[in-house]
Enzyme design. Sequence first.
Site, PDB file in Angstrom:
ATOM      1  N   THR A 170       3.062  18.772  -0.867  1.00 53.70           N
ATOM      2  CA  THR A 170       2.240  18.871   0.343  1.00 53.70           C
ATOM      3  C   THR A 170       1.577  17.566   0.797  1.00 53.70           C
ATOM      4  O   THR A 170       0.538  17.608   1.412  1.00 53.70           O
ATOM      5  CB  THR A 170       1.159  19.956   0.192  1.00 53.70           C
ATOM      6  OG1 THR A 170       0.299  19.631  -0.909  1.00 53.70           O
ATOM      7  CG2 THR A 170       1.769  21.304  -0.061  1.00 53.70           C
ATOM      8  N   SER A 216       0.033  10.515  20.150  1.00 59.07           N
ATOM      9  CA  SER A 216      -0.612   9.431  20.900  1.00 59.07           C
ATOM     10  C   SER A 216      -1.186   8.392  19.952  1.00 59.07           C
ATOM     11  O   SER A 216      -1.396   8.641  18.789  1.00 59.07           O
ATOM     12  CB  SER A 216      -1.733  10.004  21.767  1.00 59.07           C
ATOM     13  OG  SER A 216      -2.725  10.607  20.970  1.00 59.07           O
ATOM     14  N   LYS A 245      -1.906  10.423   0.241  1.00 60.08           N
ATOM     15  CA  LYS A 245      -2.342  10.625   1.612  1.00 60.08           C
ATOM     16  C   LYS A 245      -2.029  12.056   2.000  1.00 60.08           C
ATOM     17  O   LYS A 245      -1.091  12.682   1.493  1.00 60.08           O
ATOM     18  CB  LYS A 245      -1.692   9.644   2.579  1.00 60.08           C
ATOM     19  CG  LYS A 245      -0.178   9.716   2.731  1.00 60.08           C
ATOM     20  CD  LYS A 245       0.349  10.798   3.643  1.00 60.08           C
ATOM     21  CE  LYS A 245      -0.282  10.706   5.030  1.00 60.08           C
ATOM     22  NZ  LYS A 245       0.224  11.855   5.886  1.00 60.08           N
ATOM     23  N   THR A 261      -2.648   8.418   7.597  1.00 57.91           N
ATOM     24  CA  THR A 261      -2.305   8.754   8.988  1.00 57.91           C
ATOM     25  C   THR A 261      -3.571   9.290   9.652  1.00 57.91           C
ATOM     26  O   THR A 261      -4.396   8.522  10.106  1.00 57.91           O
ATOM     27  CB  THR A 261      -1.140   9.762   9.053  1.00 57.91           C
ATOM     28  OG1 THR A 261      -1.411  10.865   8.189  1.00 57.91           O
ATOM     29  CG2 THR A 261       0.160   9.109   8.631  1.00 57.91           C
TER      30      THR A 261
END
Length: 401
Positions: free
Chosen positions: A193, A401, A182, A155
Amino acid sequence: MKTFDIFPIKGGVCAPSGFFADGVSAGFKPNGALDVAFIYMQKPCIPTAIFTSNTFCASPIKHFYQEVQGKESNFVLINTKNANALTGKEGIEDIKLYLSALKERFPQVQNPIASSTGVIGVRLDTQKLIDCFPLLDLNARGEESAKRASEAIRTTDLFAKEIALRIELENGEVFHIGAMAKGAGMIEPSMATMLCFITTDALIPQEDQKELLHKVVKTTFNAISVDGDTSTNDSLFLFANGVSGAYDKEAFERGLEIVMKKLATDIVRDGEGASKLVRFRVMGAKSEEEAIKASKALSNSLLVKTALFGCDPNWGRIASTIGASGVEASEEKLSIFIGNVCVYERGVICFDSEREGRAYEVMKKESFVITCDLGIGEGEFSTYACDLGHKYVQINSDYRS
């Protein structure tokens, strides 16, 4: 006595025999970036998993508990940009919809597992997932396809995180461990986590899987912090197909430690906007539990983390955080070291201009250790954290966004 050798190899989650993986673009990310990954296992296995401690766990975790836990599975489908969290019953129904379509296209898929990461509180576009299924090649295997899978689950991560090991036993038998993960934000030491997928062809008993995964997570994924926030989607999976026929408990534990420590510190190093990886070593505590408590307080402290960002050897913030953590401590017994520079020793301030300069030089490094000796008992624990600066605020001020 050591009866095994461990060697780093390439191949990520595809390194162990019988595992396939790849990453494709479903259109969740712009510009055709990879955003959906899968892991396929020729031989189904019962996964061992640890999930978030967040009360509002995401729909994929709820689905796992309802549909997969305790059953053999041979497939994991991971999407990014949408966490499918806090989406109610509809979120679970969405998972059932696209996994049903997956099984229609690939009849060999058994009890597939859904995993998601991204924005919380938005329904998942299931059609995008379904439309990408023709792109999935369940025969994809090797270094490049494993890399694509690790890229697809990113991400805000700046780099993909993967590792693989070859473990040779004294009797000549061999097994492998591969993994990808990730994580860069919403990282706090309270379970896993992040998302992490570990594969192995070791013939490891189910009870050993659970024991070793919970043991190693304590000092790795449960000992890191970027920002003190625990995600709704944190998931750690171990898939063991046993096809190598080889296993040694000590060797497997050591390999698992290497894999999970590497990925855990990679996550901290890649913390959103981070420039430093810092180990907070607390020793001399009344107990290990107290050492954990003090060390986690330091790794989560915003004042300490911003001092790391500014390379400010402000040992007062460190001492204050320990004092506020609720552990047994005393000014007359506490010592603080920044790297190998003692700045406070058992009630005596050692922080003159010369030592401040030396401590400042330590803090300019990309990685260093801050040691706090409470001088009370034998308890010891280390956590890993990064600094916190302007870029973290910039990234998270408009994450959607």
